[in-house]
Motif scaffolding. Structure first.
Motif, short mmCIF file in Angstrom:
data_model
loop_
_atom_site.label_atom_id
_atom_site.label_comp_id
_atom_site.label_asym_id
_atom_site.label_seq_id
_atom_site.Cartn_x
_atom_site.Cartn_y
_atom_site.Cartn_z
N LYS A 1 -0.62 6.57 -15.70
CA LYS A 1 -1.82 7.30 -15.32
C LYS A 1 -2.44 6.74 -14.04
N LEU A 2 -2.48 5.40 -13.92
CA LEU A 2 -3.06 4.81 -12.72
C LEU A 2 -2.33 5.24 -11.46
N ARG A 3 -1.01 5.29 -11.56
CA ARG A 3 -0.23 5.70 -10.39
C ARG A 3 -0.53 7.14 -10.00
N ASN A 4 -0.72 7.97 -10.98
CA ASN A 4 -1.09 9.36 -10.69
C ASN A 4 -2.45 9.42 -10.01
N ASP A 5 -3.38 8.58 -10.47
CA ASP A 5 -4.72 8.55 -9.89
C ASP A 5 -4.68 8.19 -8.41
N PHE A 6 -3.75 7.31 -8.04
CA PHE A 6 -3.63 6.87 -6.65
C PHE A 6 -2.54 7.64 -5.89
N ASN A 7 -1.99 8.67 -6.52
CA ASN A 7 -0.94 9.49 -5.90
C ASN A 7 0.30 8.64 -5.55
N LEU A 8 0.74 7.84 -6.51
CA LEU A 8 1.87 6.94 -6.29
C LEU A 8 3.04 7.20 -7.23
N LYS A 9 3.04 8.34 -7.87
CA LYS A 9 4.09 8.65 -8.84
C LYS A 9 5.47 8.62 -8.17
N GLY A 10 6.39 7.90 -8.80
CA GLY A 10 7.76 7.83 -8.30
C GLY A 10 7.96 6.85 -7.16
N LYS A 11 6.94 6.07 -6.82
CA LYS A 11 7.04 5.14 -5.70
C LYS A 11 7.28 3.71 -6.18
N TYR A 12 8.01 2.96 -5.37
CA TYR A 12 8.13 1.51 -5.55
C TYR A 12 7.11 0.90 -4.62
N VAL A 13 6.03 0.36 -5.20
CA VAL A 13 4.86 0.00 -4.40
C VAL A 13 4.87 -1.47 -3.98
N VAL A 14 4.86 -1.67 -2.66
CA VAL A 14 4.73 -3.00 -2.06
C VAL A 14 3.28 -3.14 -1.61
N ASP A 85 -14.48 -2.13 -5.00
CA ASP A 85 -15.05 -2.89 -6.11
C ASP A 85 -13.94 -3.58 -6.89
N GLU A 86 -14.34 -4.52 -7.73
CA GLU A 86 -13.38 -5.36 -8.45
C GLU A 86 -12.48 -4.55 -9.37
N MET A 87 -13.01 -3.54 -10.02
CA MET A 87 -12.21 -2.72 -10.93
C MET A 87 -11.11 -1.98 -10.18
N THR A 88 -11.43 -1.47 -8.99
CA THR A 88 -10.42 -0.76 -8.19
C THR A 88 -9.33 -1.72 -7.72
N LEU A 89 -9.73 -2.92 -7.32
CA LEU A 89 -8.74 -3.92 -6.91
C LEU A 89 -7.79 -4.26 -8.06
N GLN A 90 -8.32 -4.39 -9.25
CA GLN A 90 -7.47 -4.67 -10.41
C GLN A 90 -6.48 -3.54 -10.66
#
Length: 206
Positions: A1-14, A85-90
């Motif tokens: 769900k978090l990846r969807n929120d950041f539009n990162l679905k299917g990505k290998y995130v560096v 904010d701290e929650m977003t960084l986490q």
């Protein structure tokens, strides 16, 4: 769900976090981009997330322009520059697959430790605190030492090819430690009680 929120679905995130307010170039954002571009050529699903806040200072590097001119495709990079904010960084750490710290020097390297707190493997420069606190991942030997006249200190020149190779190694899972182990290591060694005792021990020696 978090990846969807950041539009990162299917990505290998560096993920890399580098304050964009120092004239010295200590964070070596150019090395990070060049190494990622080399890694991305073999892994088109990879995405580089650069969080480069100015923290209310004047922005030094035009990060979007750097990404465009070095040839990183728009769908392979995400840039955030606002203070979060701290929650977003986490949530960012939880979305990532690997944390990249390609700096020339670090005083301590808090984001690198935070990444490992969340179980992320790290790729970093084999120098000073970056090497000391690379507990889960790959510490990349630099090309050479260099002197920074702005801070009167010896730094190093990170290796683009070495960093790209280290990203490949982490991608393949070719590291000996585990996410579970490093999470416990950070929580234990960097706990308030443990750090307090280490500081007191140093004071008492004097």
């Amino acid at each position: 769900k978090l990846r969807n929120d950041f539009n990162l679905k299917g990505k290998y995130v560096v993920l890399t976090i580098a304050g964009n307010y120092e004239n010295s170039g200590r964070k070596s954002i150019d090395t990070t981009m060049l190494a990622f571009k080399e890694f991305h050529s073999s892994h088109p699903e990879a995405l580089l997330w650069i969080h480069a806040p100015t923290l209310n200072h004047t922005r030094i590097y035009n990060v979007p322009m750097m990404a465009l001119t070095v040839g990183i495709p728009p769908d392979a990079i995400k840039i955030t520059e606002a203070t979060l904010d701290e929650m977003t960084l986490q949530k960012m750490y939880k979305c990532a697959d690997v944390y990249l710290c390609g700096s020339c020097s670090e005083g301590f390297g808090i984001p690198q430790l935070e990444a490992q707190y969340f179980g992320l493997p790290v790729v970093t420069t084999k120098f000073g605190a970056m090497d000391d606190y690379c507990w889960h991942g790959v510490s990349v030997p630099p090309l050479q030492k260099r002197f920074n006249h702005m801070q009167d200190a010896w730094w190093v020149m990170p290796s683009v090819s070495g960093t790209a190779e280290a990203l490949e190694k982490v991608y393949k899972g070719d590291i000996e430690t585990t996410s579970e182990w490093v999470q416990e290591e950070v929580r234990t060694k960097m706990s308030y009680e443990n750090v307090k005792n280490q500081i007191l021990a140093i004071i008492e020696k004097k």
